[in-house]
Write an enzyme that holds these catalytic residues in place. Structure first.
Site, short mmCIF file in Angstrom:
data_model
loop_
_atom_site.label_atom_id
_atom_site.label_comp_id
_atom_site.label_asym_id
_atom_site.label_seq_id
_atom_site.Cartn_x
_atom_site.Cartn_y
_atom_site.Cartn_z
N GLY A 1 0.82 -1.21 0.00
CA GLY A 1 0.00 0.00 0.00
C GLY A 1 0.85 1.26 0.00
O GLY A 1 0.84 2.02 -0.96
N GLY B 1 0.06 -6.71 3.78
CA GLY B 1 1.30 -7.49 3.71
C GLY B 1 2.20 -7.23 4.89
O GLY B 1 3.23 -7.88 5.05
N ARG C 1 7.33 -1.39 22.21
CA ARG C 1 7.38 -2.85 22.23
C ARG C 1 7.16 -3.39 20.82
O ARG C 1 6.31 -2.90 20.08
CB ARG C 1 6.28 -3.36 23.14
CG ARG C 1 6.27 -4.84 23.31
CD ARG C 1 5.00 -5.22 24.04
NE ARG C 1 5.23 -6.26 25.01
CZ ARG C 1 4.32 -6.63 25.90
NH1 ARG C 1 3.19 -6.00 25.99
NH2 ARG C 1 4.58 -7.60 26.73
N ASN D 1 5.84 -8.54 16.94
CA ASN D 1 6.21 -9.75 16.22
C ASN D 1 7.58 -9.49 15.60
O ASN D 1 7.72 -8.66 14.70
CB ASN D 1 5.17 -10.07 15.14
CG ASN D 1 5.54 -11.30 14.32
OD1 ASN D 1 6.67 -11.50 13.92
ND2 ASN D 1 4.55 -12.14 14.05
N GLN E 1 9.14 -5.12 8.19
CA GLN E 1 8.69 -3.74 7.98
C GLN E 1 9.89 -2.78 7.97
O GLN E 1 9.99 -1.90 7.12
CB GLN E 1 7.75 -3.30 9.10
CG GLN E 1 6.34 -3.82 8.96
CD GLN E 1 5.56 -2.95 8.00
OE1 GLN E 1 5.87 -2.89 6.81
NE2 GLN E 1 4.56 -2.27 8.49
N GLY F 1 4.06 2.94 16.19
CA GLY F 1 4.02 2.49 14.79
C GLY F 1 5.39 2.17 14.24
O GLY F 1 6.39 2.76 14.64
N GLY G 1 5.53 1.13 10.59
CA GLY G 1 5.41 0.96 9.14
C GLY G 1 6.22 1.94 8.33
O GLY G 1 6.61 1.65 7.20
N GLU G 2 6.44 3.11 8.87
CA GLU G 2 7.07 4.14 8.05
C GLU G 2 8.45 4.56 8.51
O GLU G 2 9.25 5.09 7.75
CB GLU G 2 6.15 5.36 7.96
CG GLU G 2 5.00 5.07 7.01
CD GLU G 2 3.80 5.98 7.18
OE1 GLU G 2 3.65 6.89 6.38
OE2 GLU G 2 3.02 5.76 8.13
MO1 MOS Z 1 1.22 5.71 4.73
S1 MOS Z 1 2.11 7.03 3.45
O1 MOS Z 1 0.31 6.74 5.71
O2 MOS Z 1 0.41 4.47 3.95
#
Ligand code: MOS
Length: 766
Positions: free
Chosen positions: A270, A498, A657, A660, A667, A730, A732-733
């Site tokens: 995404g 994913g 924390r 996984n 990620q 978070g 992811g980024e």
């Molecule tokens: Mo992210 S750029 O907020 O999917």
């Protein structure tokens, strides 16, 4: 405090964000296989490798037809002639839809402008003859096969009456636009007189950094399969914002919200790009017109033409310091290209708001409107390019001061948030640096460039800070269903693109309810489930956590009621108990316990279903909450060709924390790989004369491939954030942030050349 918090305070045992901790942090969770933090493999992995996981373009429908798009070839103007006759006559064609015969639709509204807004742009979609960017869809062809649709779309021709268009950044920047707000933050932050402090500082760095456009290139092409039944719309999408998409489509087509069902069980990446673009809207409109279900899957070129990416920026970073390194002035300003029709100003000044202590601060950014495809969110929008500029400047300052860049960061580490003044919920950046430096062998780096070589290859090391905000969205709900057999299902309309959402949530729910992994299911990816949050801004896990905490509280209270007076739990309230070993027990008395199954059996219930919404994110108001990291890079640069090869990379993260170890590591690594693309290879080439993207293919737009990526090592502090659900911020980024600067700083250390203009291609090093 809010009314909600007062209500929570009157119910002891409830989680009160910013006041109490998630009770899970107090539990001595099981440490065995599958426990929270363990490297559980993706639970949907077997389905995916067997080809049994159905993606958006793989849903079969009776009478399905296939869509292809024709794109405009001018940036701005009016269509004066549109010839669809050849396309209509081509084999297999069902119909050709243009602005002349498209159903009337409301324009989308801009994401964040209302609770159901999902538009990446608020331009009308195929409703008139006006062209707003080079590549705008001018026709949709439906045919019996994809190949027939593609062929027929190539036969559509158009003539335009062009209108003046701003297609060069240099032109656009002459009339910059001020922003009212920057994703809810003030676009300008001033503490003291930073320009004066800069002039008076003993040591100064004042540089301009440039970053180009980047395009989204998820492996899975954007796709949707859509079908109407009367006035009910069914959409199989590849989406990271299900509920918003359903609400927005309902609004566009004038339907009741519950008439639109969107699902998206599997998504092939995404990164901010799998939101609502023209293709889903056009597919729904064409399906309506044809009276048949429609599948649309963009070509790779189509993704470049109609799905926005990261916009270009020009940033100034100026640092003034005393001889000891302490900052007298921190200035980060600049301009990003944007359109008048989108909502993504590329918040590159965000990192500088929270990273370093400085006596004076000036942060400001504006935008320059261009006639182009709406730019959008792309993995760490703002932070990925903002940290490139800021962290290169910090490296330049360290060199001028004669300080190791990690030592400089130690000296300017703030005690509290430098711009908001709020306390940090948790911050272990220097820890992350120290651990990363030791593991990477940072002490082997020469402070002087060009000191290490291997034949033609100059070798250098660089480091940079990674940072990304914690955010938890309000409004998400979760439902817990417990069966008499002890099976637990938690449901919420969230997304797994994913990254491992479902897997980490199964671990989380097992830990929270005290049941084995095998007894837990997680339902997601469908708007018929309780309202979920978007998968964006690295917020989804914490947001789900908040909803699951709330649902668990209701679940435990319901079970206590059902348990009644004949239970060892008689008389206990939420505040007295915890979930453990498949049931509820007194916090301090191991003897007082009853299993879920026993409570259900005694009460004669076949199942228990509870649903609740997450409490508002008060922790974000009370604390400065961010993930941090230290990125370390070693490069080899050929002195003959200027070719840059990343030979080693290590990311050391402080993200709370880790839920996984396997999916989180993946990620972080994925972010770093995307960062290597950002710094070395990726650039959307935009013809400033026509506003057309000229490298709209993976042959011409270079994402890193296996041979470009060395082994990447990931470390993390794994220190729970006391303010976050599960203690997790978070992830992811943050992986992409700081990578640009770590690589650029390593290139400098290898070659003595500072490249401040991305991507760092070999021509810039020759
Ligand atoms: Mo992210 S750029 O907020 O999917």
């Amino acid at each position: 405090m809010s009314a909600q918090s007062d209500a929570a305070a009157s119910r002891p045992g409830r989680w009160q964000p910013a006041v109490t901790q998630d009770p899970l942090l107090r539990k001595h969770g099981a440490q065995g296989e599958g426990a929270l933090g363990q490297p559980v493999s993706r639970i949907e992995g077997p389905l995916k490798v067997q080809g049994k996981a159905r993606f958006a373009a793989e849903f079969p429908y009776e009478g399905l037809c296939y869509a292809a798009l024709a794109f405009s070839t001018v940036a701005r103007g009016r269509i004066v002639a549109l010839d669809t006759a050849a396309a209509e006559a081509a084999p297999g064609v069902v119909l050709v839809m243009t602005h002349r015969n498209a159903p009337r639709m409301k324009a989308p509204s801009l994401m964040m402008s209302s609770p159901t807004a999902a538009g990446a742009s608020d331009l009308p979609v195929m409703q008139d003859d006006e062209i707003h960017w080079n590549g705008q869809p001018i026709a949709v062809v439906l045919a019996e096969t994809q190949e027939q649709a593609d062929h027929a779309a190539s036969l559509v021709t158009a003539d335009y009456a062009p209108l003046p268009a701003v297609t060069s950044f240099d032109e656009a920047r002459k009339t910059p636009r001020q922003l009212d707000n920057l994703l809810g933050q003030p676009p300008v932050v001033e503490i003291g007189n930073a320009e004066a402090a800069l002039k008076g500082a003993a040591v100064q760095v004042d540089q301009i950094y440039r970053t180009p456009r980047h395009n989204h290139n998820a492996i899975e092409l954007h796709a949707a399969t859509v079908a109407w039944t009367g006035d009910e719309l069914r959409v199989h999408d590849a989406s990271q914002l299900l509920d918003l998409t359903a609400g927005q489509l309902a609004d566009i087509f004038g339907l009741e919200a519950d008439k639109v069902r969107v699902s998206s069980p599997y998504v092939g990446g995404g990164f901010g790009g799998k939101c609502l673009w023209d293709h889903q809207i056009l597919a729904c409109a064409a399906a309506k017109l044809a009276g048949r279900p429609v599948r649309i899957m963009l070509s790779r070129e189509g993704v470049f033409r109609i799905v926005g990416g990261r916009t270009l920026t020009e940033q100034r970073v100026a640092l003034g310091a005393g001889a000891d390194g302490r900052l007298d002035a921190l200035i980060h300003t600049g301009i990003a290209a944007m359109t008048a029709h989108n909502s993504c100003p590329e918040q590159f000044t965000f990192p500088a708001r929270h990273l370093y202590a400085a006596k004076t601060i000036r942060l400001a950014q504006e935008v320059a409107d261009m006639d182009m495809l709406a730019n959008t969110f792309m993995r760490a929008p703002g932070e990925s390019v903002g940290t490139f500029a800021l962290e290169c400047a910090i490296d330049e300052l360290a060199e001028k001061l004669g300080l190791d860049p990690i030592e400089l960061r130690r000296r300017i580490e703030p005690e509290k948030d430098p711009t908001s003044g709020k306390p940090f919920s948790a911050r272990h950046l220097i820890d992350a640096y120290d651990k990363g430096a030791e593991r990477f062998g940072w002490n082997r780096r020469s402070a002087t460039p060009r000191r290490q070589r291997d034949g033609e290859w100059l070798i250098g090391m660089g480091c940079a800070t990674a940072t990304y905000p914690y955010h938890r969205f309000p409004g998400g709900a979760a439902r817990i269903r417990l069966t008499a057999g002890g099976q637990v299902t938690v449901s919420t309309a969230v997304h797994d693109m994913g990254m491992g959402t479902a897997t980490a949530q199964v671990q989380h729910i097992a830990a929270r309810l005290g049941v084995p992994l095998a007894q837990v299911s997680f339902e997601y990816g469908d708007t018929t489930l309780p309202r979920g949050v978007i998968a964006g801004g690295s917020t989804q896990t914490a947001s789900i956590g908040g909803a699951v905490i709330a649902a668990t509280e209701v679940f435990v209270e319901e079970l206590l009621k059902l348990a009644g007076n004949d239970s060892p739990l008689a008389g206990l309230s939420l505040a007295d108990v915890e979930t453990r070993d498949g049931g509820i027990g007194h916090r301090d008395d191991a003897a007082r316990f009853e299993s879920y199954e026993s409570i259900l059996r005694r009460s004669g219930r076949g199942e228990l279903v509870c649903e609740a919404e997450a409490p508002p994110p008060a922790e974000m108001e009370a604390f400065s909450m961010h993930s941090y990291g230290a990125q370390f890079c070693e490069v080899r640069v050929s002195e003959i060709t200027g070719e840059v090869r990343v030979s080693r990379f290590l990311g050391s993260f402080d993200a709370g924390r880790i839920l996984n170890a396997k999916t989180a590591t993946s990620q972080f690594k994925g972010g770093i790989i995307m960062g290597i693309g950002l710094v070395l290879t990726e650039e959307t080439n935009f013809d400033p004369r026509t506003g057309r993207i000229v490298n709209a293919s993976l042959a011409d737009y270079h994402v890193p491939v296996q041979m470009d990526i060395p082994a990447i090592e990931i470390l993390y502090t794994d220190i729970p954030d006391p303010q976050a659900p599960m203690g997790a911020r978070g992830i992811g980024e943050i992986g992409i942030t700081g990578v640009g600067a770590a690589v650029a700083n390593a290139v400098y250390n290898a070659t003595g050349k500072r490249i401040r203009d991305l991507p760092i291609t070999l021509d810039k090093l020759m």
